[in-house]
Scaffold this active site. Structure first.
Site, short mmCIF file in Angstrom:
data_model
loop_
_atom_site.label_atom_id
_atom_site.label_comp_id
_atom_site.label_asym_id
_atom_site.label_seq_id
_atom_site.Cartn_x
_atom_site.Cartn_y
_atom_site.Cartn_z
N HIS A 177 -28.74 49.96 -10.26
CA HIS A 177 -27.89 51.15 -10.16
C HIS A 177 -26.64 50.83 -9.34
O HIS A 177 -26.55 49.78 -8.69
CB HIS A 177 -28.66 52.31 -9.51
CG HIS A 177 -29.13 52.02 -8.13
ND1 HIS A 177 -30.42 51.63 -7.85
CD2 HIS A 177 -28.48 52.03 -6.95
CE1 HIS A 177 -30.54 51.43 -6.56
NE2 HIS A 177 -29.38 51.66 -5.98
C1 T46 Z 1 -30.10 50.88 -2.96
C2 T46 Z 1 -31.11 49.80 -2.90
C3 T46 Z 1 -30.68 48.64 -2.05
C4 T46 Z 1 -36.17 58.48 -1.19
O1 T46 Z 1 -36.92 59.49 -1.31
N1 T46 Z 1 -35.28 58.43 -0.16
C5 T46 Z 1 -34.47 57.36 0.03
O2 T46 Z 1 -33.68 57.34 0.99
C6 T46 Z 1 -34.54 56.28 -0.91
C7 T46 Z 1 -33.61 55.08 -0.76
C8 T46 Z 1 -35.43 56.35 -1.94
N2 T46 Z 1 -36.24 57.44 -2.06
C9 T46 Z 1 -37.23 57.46 -3.15
C10 T46 Z 1 -36.65 57.59 -4.55
C11 T46 Z 1 -37.67 56.85 -5.40
O3 T46 Z 1 -38.72 57.75 -5.74
O4 T46 Z 1 -37.94 56.22 -3.13
C12 T46 Z 1 -38.24 55.80 -4.44
C13 T46 Z 1 -37.73 54.40 -4.71
O5 T46 Z 1 -36.28 54.43 -4.69
P1 T46 Z 1 -35.40 53.53 -5.66
O6 T46 Z 1 -36.09 53.34 -6.96
O7 T46 Z 1 -34.02 54.11 -5.70
O8 T46 Z 1 -35.40 52.13 -4.86
P2 T46 Z 1 -34.51 50.84 -5.17
O9 T46 Z 1 -35.15 49.75 -4.42
O10 T46 Z 1 -34.27 50.64 -6.61
O11 T46 Z 1 -33.07 51.18 -4.51
C14 T46 Z 1 -32.94 51.39 -3.13
C15 T46 Z 1 -31.98 52.56 -2.86
O12 T46 Z 1 -32.44 53.71 -3.58
C16 T46 Z 1 -30.56 52.26 -3.28
O13 T46 Z 1 -29.68 53.22 -2.74
O14 T46 Z 1 -28.91 50.61 -2.92
O15 T46 Z 1 -32.42 50.23 -2.47
#
Ligand code: T46
Length: 138
Positions: free
Chosen positions: A50
């Site tokens: 993303h």
């Molecule tokens: C990024 C990279 C480096 C939350 O509820 N609160 C939060 O602050 C975050 C970051 C995530 N979440 C929840 C949303 C999803 O259900 O945690 C779950 C996993 O998140 P996501 O799939 O977005 O994780 P990554 O590792 O793909 O991305 C994250 C960050 O979301 C993003 O901003 O830059 O780490």
């Protein structure tokens, strides 16, 4: 690459070990509104996929190592994070993927804003269109 830079962090090292302090607007270029960390990631897992419209973040691998692919429609680079005294600043409009987490790796992330689902672009084609439109200035 625009909106991406390495930030060296202070290390206080003595016979008791090492300590790295981080202060918003001092060591890193924004006020820290949110902190999260990613850990227990299997080695074959790839995360991210993303871009963010406004969010600024600094990624620090506080234990182990991880690779970060940074990509725009114009360029791409890979950064290896394996040093807890190095932060990777990622500003808006950069597509990112995190992969090759070493066993036990912990990726600490400092963010400039609270969590906001509407700040994410999770589809690469949509990201490409958004990026090109912004580049054209409309
Ligand atoms: C990024 C990279 C480096 C939350 O509820 N609160 C939060 O602050 C975050 C970051 C995530 N979440 C929840 C949303 C999803 O259900 O945690 C779950 C996993 O998140 P996501 O799939 O977005 O994780 P990554 O590792 O793909 O991305 C994250 C960050 O979301 C993003 O901003 O830059 O780490």
């Amino acid at each position: 690459m625009k909106n991406v830079k390495m930030i060296p962090l202070d290390v206080h090292s003595d016979s008791y070990g090492k300590l790295t302090p981080i202060e918003g607007r001092e060591s890193i270029p924004f006020d820290i509104q949110r902190v999260y960390y990613i850990y227990e990631v299997d080695q074959d897992v790839r995360r991210g996929f993303h871009s963010h419209k406004n969010l600024e973040q600094v990624l620090i691998c506080v234990h182990g190592s991880v690779k970060i692919l940074l990509k725009t429609p114009d360029e791409e680079k890979t950064v290896v994070l394996d040093n807890p005294s190095q932060g990777l600043y990622i500003g808006p409009d950069i597509w990112r993927e995190m992969y090759d987490f070493s066993c036990g790796a912990v990726l600490l992330v400092l963010a400039s804003e609270h969590y906001d689902v509407s700040d994410y672009i999770r589809d690469y084609q949509q990201y490409d269109a958004y990026y090109q439109k912004k580049k054209r200035g409309n």
